[in-house]
Design an enzyme around this catalytic site. Structure first.
Site, short mmCIF file in Angstrom:
data_model
loop_
_atom_site.label_atom_id
_atom_site.label_comp_id
_atom_site.label_asym_id
_atom_site.label_seq_id
_atom_site.Cartn_x
_atom_site.Cartn_y
_atom_site.Cartn_z
N HIS A 197 0.87 -1.24 -0.09
CA HIS A 197 0.00 -0.05 -0.06
C HIS A 197 0.93 1.19 -0.07
CE1 HIS A 197 -3.37 -2.52 1.84
NE2 HIS A 197 -3.50 -2.57 0.36
N ALA A 198 0.70 2.08 -0.86
CA ALA A 198 1.44 3.12 -1.28
C ALA A 198 1.71 4.11 -0.01
CB ALA A 198 0.99 4.04 -2.43
N ARG A 199 0.81 4.54 0.67
CA ARG A 199 0.91 5.63 1.66
C ARG A 199 1.57 5.18 2.98
NH1 ARG A 199 -5.68 6.14 2.19
NH2 ARG A 199 -6.13 4.09 3.06
N GLU A 200 1.66 3.81 3.02
CA GLU A 200 2.07 3.27 4.20
C GLU A 200 3.81 3.34 4.24
OE1 GLU A 200 0.08 -0.47 4.25
OE2 GLU A 200 -1.82 0.67 4.32
N ARG A 255 -3.23 4.83 -2.28
CA ARG A 255 -2.95 3.51 -1.64
C ARG A 255 -2.76 2.36 -2.80
NH1 ARG A 255 -5.64 0.17 2.73
NH2 ARG A 255 -6.73 -1.79 1.75
N ASN A 272 -3.43 -5.58 -2.33
CA ASN A 272 -3.89 -6.67 -1.09
C ASN A 272 -5.11 -7.28 -1.27
OD1 ASN A 272 -2.42 -8.16 0.69
ND2 ASN A 272 -3.24 -7.09 2.36
N ARG A 273 -5.83 -7.25 -2.44
CA ARG A 273 -7.16 -7.86 -2.69
C ARG A 273 -7.24 -8.31 -3.97
NH1 ARG A 273 -6.99 -5.92 1.59
NH2 ARG A 273 -8.58 -4.79 2.99
N HIS A 325 2.97 -3.55 6.83
CA HIS A 325 1.66 -2.37 6.55
C HIS A 325 1.71 -1.50 7.82
CE1 HIS A 325 -0.61 -4.62 3.34
NE2 HIS A 325 0.30 -5.65 3.78
N ALA A 326 0.69 -0.39 7.54
CA ALA A 326 0.52 0.43 8.71
C ALA A 326 -0.83 0.90 8.49
CB ALA A 326 1.65 1.59 8.63
N TYR A 327 -1.50 1.33 9.42
CA TYR A 327 -0.91 1.72 10.90
C TYR A 327 -2.23 0.73 11.56
CZ TYR A 327 -4.49 4.97 10.90
OH TYR A 327 -6.00 5.87 10.80
N TYR A 377 -9.94 -7.14 10.53
CA TYR A 377 -11.12 -7.22 9.76
C TYR A 377 -11.29 -8.42 8.78
CZ TYR A 377 -8.91 -3.62 7.23
OH TYR A 377 -7.92 -2.72 6.49
N GLU A 399 1.16 -4.87 11.12
CA GLU A 399 0.66 -3.44 10.96
C GLU A 399 1.33 -2.40 11.86
OE1 GLU A 399 -1.70 -2.20 9.05
OE2 GLU A 399 -2.82 -3.70 8.22
ZN LIG Z 1 -1.61 -1.84 4.09
#
Ligand SMILES: [Zn+2]
Ligand SMILES: *[C@@H]1O[C@H](CO)[C@@H](O)[C@H](O)[C@H]1NC(C)=O
Ligand SMILES: *[C@@H]1O[C@H](CO)[C@@H](O)[C@H](O)[C@H]1NC(C)=O
Ligand SMILES: *[C@@H]1O[C@H](CO)[C@@H](O)[C@H](O)[C@H]1NC(C)=O
Ligand SMILES: *[C@@H]1O[C@H](CO)[C@@H](O)[C@H](O)[C@H]1NC(C)=O
Length: 438
Positions: A197-200, A255, A272-273, A325-327, A377, A399
């Site tokens: 995920h780009a923004r992490e 993301r 990631n999906r 990943h985060a967060y 989740y 995370e």
């Molecule tokens: Zn992520």
């Protein structure tokens, strides 16, 4: 190995001069992302009833909020925290709605632009020079990270080999570092990826930190020496290269990947999906404009396909898959797509328990751990579930920090503590799998 450490004094002396030059070269270019987040807010909400959750979903859709936690509107439910980034043009409407409905909320960030500019040094304020003196306590652009990889490949050929496993949608190389003492004997391996995920951004920072620590402590630390002698580590510092680059140049909160869609103007797929495991079921979206869009078909994204191909080819000797990943401060293992525990649960669970304890021993930071579905989740088509389904026995998703105070904007000051504690967790898991379980 002098470039692994950071000559602080040198940097300090260099900085004012550098700033002066940049001021001359770019007058007026003093705001990140052209101040596009000025006045935006990040708000935490906790719907306490089904009706409230329903109302929130509706208003989120209407106002087109950028959901930080969880990843998609379908996952908004009673009793769960949602963190939303609301554009300044919609924040008044959202706040009015919250006051009217009495839904619990807390403003996490009053002005996102201010947090952004305070937490990280402006890219232009930093030395963008080549690798010697590489600073592991700032976030690096894709170009800097790739130069760093090339440099290590040249200077540490005894422990590092860099190769490409394919090309991204926009044609960038997908680089992986193979780390470990070369040996003719059969060695098992650990796969580590960061930045799906780009923004992490803390993810790629950790991958770089891991490599730095490995090289610095290989000789002095018996645990590290054992790890690198007995195992190979395949490390992909930036999985979603196009998205990461875009998060530097255009949208800090991007993301997804950057692939185009034939019918919609929205771009990108949630990498990631996009994996062939319960693909596009619960916790994923079929709509190209959603942040959890699963893509037109499994492995539609060249980045996902390249990694899946690599893992398929090497799955016999890859014993662990770790994804960063985060967060949320969590250590997660399968399943993501259903509420159930995996067979041989106790081995994986005890590895997670010990890793979290080891992490906590440094600064007291607490991580929750457990199956991703019940701990975070439900989400389908994730890389972790896919790796597990394809025979890799130890698969985990971290995370990293924090729990929402800074969210994706974890300040550079916190890179070092975050990576230091995470390092212990990763070493602990690695040593666990070198032994026979339990
Ligand atoms: Zn992520
Ligand atoms: C508010 O800003 C968002 C994001 O830039 C945009 O998509 C939306 O159309 C804007 N809404 C209004 C009412 O201006
Ligand atoms: C890494 O170095 C080796 C030689 O040591 C070279 O063959 C290889 O092409 C390099 N990798 C990359 C991606 O440049
Ligand atoms: C559980 O672990 C045992 C011993 O390590 C192994 O033989 C068995 O195949 C594992 N079962 C599954 C379903 O992974
Ligand atoms: C792993 O962590 C546990 C719990 O903190 C600790 O007792 C153990 O010594 C650690 N093992 C290694 C190899 O670091």
């Amino acid at each position: 190995m002098k470039f692994l450490g950071k000559p602080r004094s040198q940097r300090a002396a260099f900085l004012p001069l550098c700033l002066l030059f940049l001021k001359i070269l770019h007058p007026g270019h003093s705001h990140l992302y052209s101040s596009r987040y000025a006045g935006d807010k990040v708000i935490r909400l906790i719907p306490s009833t089904e009706e409230e959750a329903y109302a929130l979903k509706k208003i989120y859709q209407q106002l087109k909020v950028d959901l930080w936690q969880p990843g998609s509107i379908s996952q908004v439910s009673e009793g769960t925290v949602t963190d939303v980034h609301i554009h300044h043009n919609g924040s008044r409407a959202l706040l009015a709605f919250l006051q009217e409905t009495n839904i619990h909320y807390k403003i996490l960030m009053e002005d996102l632009q201010k947090v952004l500019e305070k937490g990280s040094s402006l890219p232009s304020q930093r030395s963008r020079r080549s690798v010697p003196g590489y600073n592991y306590e700032v976030y690096h652009s894709l170009e800097e990270i790739q130069n760093w990889m090339h440099h290590l490949n040249k200077t540490h050929s005894g422990l590092i080999h860099m190769f490409s496993i394919g090309k991204s949608y926009e044609g960038r190389s997908l680089f992986v570092l193979k780390l470990g003492r070369r040996s003719r004997a059969y060695k098992r391996a650990v796969w580590i990826d960061c930045g799906i995920h780009a923004r992490e951004w803390i993810g790629p920072a950790f991958c770089q930190w891991f490599v730095k620590e490995a090289l610095l402590t290989y000789r002095s630390d018996p645990t590290m020496r054992k790890m690198l002698n007995h195992l190979y580590f395949y490390i992909m510092p930036v999985f979603n290269v196009d998205g990461y680059h875009f998060s530097w140049t255009n949208d800090r909160f991007w993301r997804k990947t950057r692939s185009r869609n034939s019918r919609f103007r929205c771009r990108g797929v949630d990498a990631n999906r996009n994996w062939r495991v319960k693909w596009c079921d619960e916790g994923a979206s079929m709509h190209p404009c959603d942040d959890t869009y699963c893509g037109p078909f499994p492995e539609s994204e060249p980045e996902v396909k390249a990694v899946a191909n690599f893992l398929r080819k090497h799955k016999k000797h890859i014993r662990a898959y770790l994804s960063f990943h985060a967060y949320a401060q969590m250590l997660l293992y399968p399943y993501s797509y259903k509420y159930a525990t995996i067979p041989n649960f106790s081995c994986v669970e005890s590895a997670a328990y010990k890793a979290v304890k080891a992490l906590q021993s440094v600064y007291g930071i607490q991580y929750r751990y457990g199956p991703a579905s019940s701990t975070l989740y439900v989400s389908s088509g994730s890389s972790m579930d896919w790796a597990y389904k394809n025979g890799i026995p130890y698969t985990f998703a971290f995370e990293l920090r924090d729990t929402g105070h800074f969210g994706f904007l974890l300040p550079e000051m916190l890179i070092k503590p975050t990576c230091t504690e995470t390092m212990l967790a990763v070493k602990n898991i690695t040593m666990h799998l070198l032994r026979k379980c339990p």
